[in-house]
Write an enzyme that holds these catalytic residues in place. Structure first.
Site, PDB file in Angstrom:
ATOM      1  N   ASP A 208       0.727  -1.383   0.051  1.00  0.00           N
ATOM      2  CA  ASP A 208      -0.287  -0.570   0.204  1.00  0.00           C
ATOM      3  C   ASP A 208       1.041   1.293   0.275  1.00  0.00           C
ATOM      4  O   ASP A 208       1.754   1.300  -0.513  1.00  0.00           O
ATOM      5  CB  ASP A 208      -0.974  -0.163   1.396  1.00  0.00           C
ATOM      6  CG  ASP A 208      -0.219  -0.250   2.024  1.00  0.00           C
ATOM      7  OD1 ASP A 208       0.180  -1.166   2.745  1.00  0.00           O
ATOM      8  OD2 ASP A 208       0.335   0.996   2.798  1.00  0.00           O
ATOM      9  N   ASP A 210       0.374   3.762   2.207  1.00  0.00           N
ATOM     10  CA  ASP A 210       0.071   4.031   3.628  1.00  0.00           C
ATOM     11  C   ASP A 210      -0.457   5.209   3.447  1.00  0.00           C
ATOM     12  O   ASP A 210      -1.585   4.619   3.427  1.00  0.00           O
ATOM     13  CB  ASP A 210       1.468   5.093   4.376  1.00  0.00           C
ATOM     14  CG  ASP A 210       1.963   4.696   5.994  1.00  0.00           C
ATOM     15  OD1 ASP A 210       1.399   4.141   6.570  1.00  0.00           O
ATOM     16  OD2 ASP A 210       2.559   5.763   5.910  1.00  0.00           O
TER      17      ASP A 210
END
Ligand SMILES: [Zn+2]
Length: 306
Positions: A208, A210
């Site tokens: 991802d 973050d």
């Protein structure tokens, strides 16, 4: 027995398929219980040892993982090289979910974790300027690249305490600090591996962005799991590729990390510390010499009484 490669599985990586002659081994350590029994088995021509970091069924928080026990167990089993997998968030536009990063640096932002085998009567300081074993990291990089993965060589892994993901302010600050990925587990593993003279490298599986990214969604467990499902296959293939290159003698300095590390006068290392840390120090901790001074004093006292 020599085990060519130890593997620590992180989120999403709970077993290595294709092992033969599999056995589960419980290891007792002076630092408590490892996360799970170790799985020993053969992969092709070499012996491999696997441990799921978060326990069977993923029951341990990053803060609850007993890294001292885990690393001690690998050492006791005779593991010289240890590849750890860790799911991370990206802090860079160029590092995308699904990519793999082989970080060469770690920045520790954990709190309260047990970080050393030493203490309680024995003081030692190992070098940690380069916390990853470059030789092992290069092997992992070559394996991932050969398998067609998008791999980034080098970078800094910021290890946070968790278990919550970062606040947006933290995420922005980590980017300003020049960090590349954020995870919760590479520390204190890397430090303990060095103290145990085990080669250690982390393969960081990016799941991802973050929460700093203006367009991409903030990190969440479902999003992390979705990406992990895809890149765990790469992780398992990497282990098989690396195993093909082993066993091979180490040419790095990891196996000599304790050579000049001991600061305590061996004569003053307590018997308890000797027993506890003998596995690590072995020949590097010379036997304490008897103290003839005391005997002489007793002799003099006896002579004085006559
Ligand atoms: Zn090494």
């Amino acid at each position: 027995m020599t085990i060519a490669l130890g593997v620590i599985g992180g989120s999403g990586l709970y077993e290595i398929e294709g092992l033969t002659r599999v056995k589960k081994v419980l290891v007792k350590t002076p630092f408590g219980d490892p996360s799970a029994p170790y799985t020993l088995g053969r992969l092709g021509e070499v012996e491999l040892c696997f441990l799921p970091r978060h326990g069977v069924g993923h029951r341990l928080l990053p803060s609850e993982v007993n890294s001292r026990a885990n690393l001690w167990g690998f050492k006791k089993l005779g593991v010289e090289r240890l590849l750890s997998f860790s799911a991370v968030g990206s802090l860079r536009e160029a590092i995308e979910p699904g990519d793999l990063v082989m970080p060469d640096q770690i920045f520790d932002r954990t709190a309260g974790r047990e970080q050393t085998f030493f203490g309680d009567g024995l003081v030692a300081h190992v070098p940690l300027a380069d916390p990853m074993c470059q030789e092992l990291s290069d092997m992992a990089y070559a394996a991932a690249t050969a398998l067609g993965g998008r791999v980034h060589k080098g970078g800094t892994y910021l290890c946070m305490e968790g278990p919550a993901f970062s606040t947006r302010a933290e995420s922005r600050v980590h980017r300003l600090w020049g960090m590349d990925v954020v995870g919760m587990t590479a520390f204190p593993e890397a430090k303990l591996a060095r103290e145990a003279e085990i080669c250690y490298a982390t393969a960081a599986l990016v799941t991802d962005f973050d929460c700093w990214h203006a367009v991409e969604a903030d990190v969440s467990v479902p999003a992390v799991l979705e990406v992990l499902r895809r890149n765990v296959a790469l992780a398992k293939s990497m282990v098989r590729e690396i195993a093909k290159k082993l066993p091979a003698p180490r040419t790095c300095g990891c196996g000599e990390a304790l050579r000049d590390a001991l600061l305590t006068d061996p004569a003053h290392v307590t018997p308890a510390a000797r027993r506890r840390l003998g596995l690590l120090f072995g020949r590097r901790l010379p036997a304490a010499k008897a103290k003839p001074v005391v005997k002489k004093a007793r002799k003099a006292a006896r002579a004085g009484r006559r």
